[in-house]
Scaffold this active site. Structure first.
Site: not given
Length: 377
Positions: A68-69, A72
């Site tokens: 998820h990170e 980003h």
């Protein structure tokens, strides 16, 4: 932000770190899964089997957070935003941006990348659980896949709540930034939504405590406090960038500061300089030459009974290159220096001449020079 984080490895140019608080949440998740979730969904297994499944599910959960990170971070890098690294900690994971996105468009795509990855992971794990069930692999692996599919969907939905600094709050900020063209105004509104959400989580936690659900109540309260602090910090950082953008030390320094002679006794220094002029950081000059500085920390190390017999020249801190800065230094660079060194007070020097002094308190005073900038709620 995470000074005690443990460096694990480098992935795609991003440094992956583990904050010590991660071990607490990892242990809590493992215990919850092994003692409650898996026994309820797969009965008649051994405690060892439940523990193994719990560890696998926990690692899968944090691998999902890492991806998820990473989503980003990859998109941020494409928009020219540098990433310090990715840290897993008590409340999940965070990509540490060295700077904020330069446009509303960049903010939007960076914010959406994480939830999009979580949704893809949720779909992927759901397909794996469906395939495992069709192939009669066994209920254990299927249950792990179902758990990971569910948790990734929850991560995506939770992060899209329009409360800064959650991803949904960043989407809200991007929209307001694009609509009004004012990033500070957009950040303030988005941070207000984060503040409201944080108070809401805290209130739910308090209700849970009164209802006897201590573990859940404390967890909601902790997350609420984290969101509150993060929302305020995000706004303060944006306010700082907006106010200090392009400004130099010369713009904000205290010019013609009060100075002390090395011949003064500490009693005279306190009464005639510190108390009279209400200062706690004073350059020391001898015959017009800057030789160092003295502050309240130096005084605190000396017994008050010796102040009348001790002179400033006996105890002052000598001139240190690390404590001097040029007047043309950007405030943004000064703030980075403060964050890196922890030093909060500086002498502003040019060609060996004292131009002024600048302190962190001085900068904060400029930051909150207007009352309406001080509060985000």
């Amino acid at each position: 932000m995470f000074s005690t984080a443990i460096r694990l490895f480098n992935l795609g140019g991003f440094e992956i770190k583990l904050d010590p608080s991660w071990f607490l949440i990892a242990g809590l998740i493992t215990w919850t899964l092994s003692s409650q979730y898996f026994p309820a969904t797969i009965p008649d297994q051994t405690p060892a089997a439940y523990l193994i499944l719990a560890v696998i599910a926990m690692l899968g959960f944090f691998a999902s957070l890492l991806l998820h990170e990473l989503a980003h971070s990859v998109i941020a890098r494409q928009f020219g935003v540098k990433i310090k690294g990715i840290t897993l900690f008590l409340f999940g994971g965070v990509a540490e941006l060295e700077s904020e996105p330069k446009s509303a468009r960049a903010e939007l795509w960076i914010a959406l990348a994480g939830p999009a990855m979580s949704l893809c992971l949720g779909l992927g794990f759901w397909l794996l659980s469906y395939g495992a069930a069709l192939m009669f692999v066994g209920p254990a692996l299927t249950t792990v896949f179902v758990y990971l599919a569910t948790i990734n969907i929850i991560i995506a939905v939770f992060n899209m709540v329009p409360a800064f600094p959650l991803d949904g709050g960043r989407v809200l900020r991007a929209y307001l930034w694009h609509r009004h063209g004012d990033v500070l105004r957009a950040t303030k509104t988005a941070a207000q939504s984060g503040t409201a959400f944080g108070y809401g989580l805290t209130f739910v936690g308090v209700l849970a405590l009164f209802g006897g659900n201590v573990a859940s109540g404390l967890w909601y309260i902790l997350i609420g406090f984290f969101v509150l602090a993060a929302a305020r910090s995000a706004y303060e950082n944006q306010l700082m960038q907006s106010k200090f953008d392009g400004r130099t030390v010369a713009d904000l320094m205290i010019r013609h500061p009060v100075v002390a002679s090395p011949e003064l006794t500490l009693s005279e220094f306190v009464n005639q300089v510190m108390l009279k002029h209400r200062v706690s950081f004073v350059p020391v000059m001898a015959e017009g030459v800057l030789i160092g500085q003295i502050d309240k920390d130096v005084l605190a190390a000396i017994d008050r009974d010796n102040w009348t017999s001790t002179r400033v020249g006996d105890v002052f801190a000598g001139l240190d290159v690390a404590a001097t800065i040029p007047p043309d230094m950007l405030i943004s660079d000064l703030l980075a220096l403060i964050a890196k060194t922890g030093r909060r007070k500086f002498l502003v020097v040019k060609d060996h001449d004292l131009m002024g002094v600048v302190t962190l308190a001085n900068l904060i005073g400029h930051l909150h020079s207007r009352e309406n900038d001080r509060t985000i709620w």
